[in-house]
Every structure is written in structure tokens, then in C-alpha cells.
Write a protein that holds these residues in place. Sequence first.
Motif, mmCIF file in Angstrom:
data_model
loop_
_atom_site.group_PDB
_atom_site.id
_atom_site.type_symbol
_atom_site.label_atom_id
_atom_site.label_comp_id
_atom_site.label_asym_id
_atom_site.label_seq_id
_atom_site.Cartn_x
_atom_site.Cartn_y
_atom_site.Cartn_z
ATOM 1 N N GLY A 27 0.813 -1.216 0.000
ATOM 2 C CA GLY A 27 0.000 0.000 0.000
ATOM 3 C C GLY A 27 0.845 1.264 0.000
ATOM 4 O O GLY A 27 0.561 2.214 -0.747
ATOM 5 N N LEU A 28 1.894 1.291 0.818
ATOM 6 C CA LEU A 28 2.770 2.458 0.849
ATOM 7 C C LEU A 28 3.533 2.615 -0.461
ATOM 8 O O LEU A 28 3.773 3.737 -0.917
ATOM 9 N N THR A 29 3.902 1.512 -1.080
ATOM 10 C CA THR A 29 4.584 1.579 -2.374
ATOM 11 C C THR A 29 3.652 2.143 -3.440
ATOM 12 O O THR A 29 4.059 2.985 -4.254
ATOM 13 N N ILE A 30 2.408 1.726 -3.443
ATOM 14 C CA ILE A 30 1.437 2.270 -4.400
ATOM 15 C C ILE A 30 1.220 3.757 -4.155
ATOM 16 O O ILE A 30 1.179 4.552 -5.099
ATOM 17 N N LEU A 33 4.251 5.590 -5.466
ATOM 18 C CA LEU A 33 4.261 5.657 -6.927
ATOM 19 C C LEU A 33 3.231 6.646 -7.448
ATOM 20 O O LEU A 33 3.454 7.303 -8.482
ATOM 21 N N CYS A 34 2.117 6.788 -6.746
ATOM 22 C CA CYS A 34 1.142 7.825 -7.121
ATOM 23 C C CYS A 34 1.735 9.216 -6.909
ATOM 24 O O CYS A 34 1.507 10.121 -7.730
ATOM 25 N N LEU A 35 2.480 9.401 -5.833
ATOM 26 C CA LEU A 35 3.165 10.678 -5.624
ATOM 27 C C LEU A 35 4.186 10.931 -6.724
ATOM 28 O O LEU A 35 4.335 12.058 -7.191
ATOM 29 N N VAL A 36 4.891 9.900 -7.124
ATOM 30 C CA VAL A 36 5.874 10.051 -8.202
ATOM 31 C C VAL A 36 5.175 10.492 -9.483
ATOM 32 O O VAL A 36 5.654 11.378 -10.197
ATOM 33 N N ILE A 45 9.422 8.712 -3.873
ATOM 34 C CA ILE A 45 10.516 7.751 -3.847
ATOM 35 C C ILE A 45 10.998 7.533 -2.414
ATOM 36 O O ILE A 45 11.297 6.414 -2.006
ATOM 37 N N ALA A 46 11.072 8.616 -1.628
ATOM 38 C CA ALA A 46 11.483 8.480 -0.225
ATOM 39 C C ALA A 46 10.470 7.655 0.565
ATOM 40 O O ALA A 46 10.858 6.871 1.447
ATOM 41 N N LEU A 47 9.192 7.794 0.263
ATOM 42 C CA LEU A 47 8.162 6.996 0.937
ATOM 43 C C LEU A 47 8.328 5.513 0.620
ATOM 44 O O LEU A 47 8.247 4.665 1.517
ATOM 45 N N VAL A 79 16.711 -9.236 5.063
ATOM 46 C CA VAL A 79 16.999 -7.974 5.756
ATOM 47 C C VAL A 79 17.947 -7.119 4.924
ATOM 48 O O VAL A 79 17.726 -5.918 4.734
ATOM 49 N N THR A 80 19.005 -7.726 4.403
ATOM 50 C CA THR A 80 19.989 -6.981 3.609
ATOM 51 C C THR A 80 19.374 -6.428 2.325
ATOM 52 O O THR A 80 19.599 -5.265 1.977
ATOM 53 N N ALA A 81 18.596 -7.227 1.640
ATOM 54 C CA ALA A 81 17.992 -6.787 0.382
ATOM 55 C C ALA A 81 16.979 -5.666 0.618
ATOM 56 O O ALA A 81 16.996 -4.642 -0.091
ATOM 57 N N LEU A 82 16.094 -5.837 1.587
ATOM 58 C CA LEU A 82 15.093 -4.806 1.861
ATOM 59 C C LEU A 82 15.732 -3.508 2.328
ATOM 60 O O LEU A 82 15.380 -2.420 1.855
ATOM 61 N N ALA A 83 16.694 -3.599 3.240
ATOM 62 C CA ALA A 83 17.363 -2.392 3.740
ATOM 63 C C ALA A 83 18.185 -1.739 2.642
ATOM 64 O O ALA A 83 18.189 -0.507 2.509
ATOM 65 N N GLY A 84 18.879 -2.536 1.841
ATOM 66 C CA GLY A 84 19.695 -1.976 0.763
ATOM 67 C C GLY A 84 18.880 -1.220 -0.253
ATOM 68 O O GLY A 84 19.230 -0.097 -0.650
ATOM 69 N N VAL A 85 17.774 -1.794 -0.691
ATOM 70 C CA VAL A 85 16.909 -1.120 -1.661
ATOM 71 C C VAL A 85 16.292 0.134 -1.042
ATOM 72 O O VAL A 85 16.247 1.200 -1.671
ATOM 73 N N GLY A 86 15.836 0.037 0.194
ATOM 74 C CA GLY A 86 15.223 1.190 0.852
ATOM 75 C C GLY A 86 16.194 2.343 1.029
ATOM 76 O O GLY A 86 15.879 3.496 0.707
ATOM 77 N N ILE A 87 17.388 2.052 1.526
ATOM 78 C CA ILE A 87 18.384 3.107 1.732
ATOM 79 C C ILE A 87 18.823 3.693 0.397
ATOM 80 O O ILE A 87 18.988 4.921 0.264
ATOM 81 N N ALA A 88 18.995 2.848 -0.620
ATOM 82 C CA ALA A 88 19.390 3.346 -1.941
ATOM 83 C C ALA A 88 18.341 4.299 -2.508
ATOM 84 O O ALA A 88 18.686 5.358 -3.070
ATOM 85 N N LEU A 89 17.069 3.975 -2.366
ATOM 86 C CA LEU A 89 16.014 4.855 -2.874
ATOM 87 C C LEU A 89 15.996 6.189 -2.137
ATOM 88 O O LEU A 89 15.846 7.249 -2.752
ATOM 89 N N ILE A 90 16.162 6.152 -0.827
ATOM 90 C CA ILE A 90 16.165 7.390 -0.045
ATOM 91 C C ILE A 90 17.367 8.259 -0.430
ATOM 92 O O ILE A 90 17.235 9.470 -0.630
ATOM 93 N N VAL A 91 18.540 7.658 -0.549
ATOM 94 C CA VAL A 91 19.748 8.410 -0.906
ATOM 95 C C VAL A 91 19.620 8.987 -2.315
ATOM 96 O O VAL A 91 19.968 10.153 -2.553
ATOM 97 N N LEU A 92 19.137 8.202 -3.247
ATOM 98 C CA LEU A 92 18.969 8.710 -4.615
ATOM 99 C C LEU A 92 17.963 9.848 -4.676
ATOM 100 O O LEU A 92 18.180 10.840 -5.377
ATOM 101 N N ALA A 93 16.859 9.729 -3.969
ATOM 102 C CA ALA A 93 15.856 10.798 -3.976
ATOM 103 C C ALA A 93 16.418 12.080 -3.382
ATOM 104 O O ALA A 93 16.063 13.176 -3.816
#
Length: 102
Positions: A27-30, A33-36, A45-47, A79-93
Motif C-alpha cells: 500500500g505504501l509503495t502504491i 508511486l502515485c506521488l511520483v 521515492i522516499a516513501l 533484511v539486507t535486500a530490503l534495507a539496501g533497496v530502501g536506503i538506496a532509494l532514499i539516498v537517490l531521492a
Amino acid sequence: MTPPATETERRRRPSTVGGLIYLILVGLTIAGLCLVAFGPWRRGIALVGAAFVVASGSRVLLDEREAGMLRVRSKWFDVTALAGVGIALIVLAANIPDQPGL
């Protein structure tokens, strides 16, 4: 006359805490993506990134039986995959520069 519904047909909720957290993540991803698409894309993207980081933390805290849909591989991989993708998206945004005219 219709036959009585079985237990699996009656269940309309997740059977584990991890399944509920997974649905919240979707739900938060959707919403992100609506905000994007229609609003401030950096916040969207930060969300999405924040949702992945929260899912990673939830995967750390939940045992294997309660992880539900958050359990894909081993615990450390999830844990590594979820945290890595999340942190990467926040840093990129946060670091992509503004581009005038867009």
C-alpha cells in the motif's frame, strides 16, 4: 442450496503478522508511486524507500513462523535486500539534482 464455506474461503485477512506488514508495504509503495506520477516525486521515492526500511526492520524482529510474505530467502538475505533497496532509494531521492524545465 450452496455448500458451507470452508475456512480458507472465509478468511479475508492475512494469517501472519508478516503478511499484514507486507500488505502495508504494498500500500505504501502504491501511494509512493502515485506521488511520483502526480506530485512531488522525491517524496514518493522516499516513501517507497522508507517502507522498505520498515519492512527490513520488521523482518529482523519477526520469527520465521510469523514472517509471512516477508520471508523469501534466509533472514539475513531478506533484511539486507530490503534495507539496501530502501536506503538506496532514499539516498537517490535526496541526491538527484533539480533539473529546470521538468
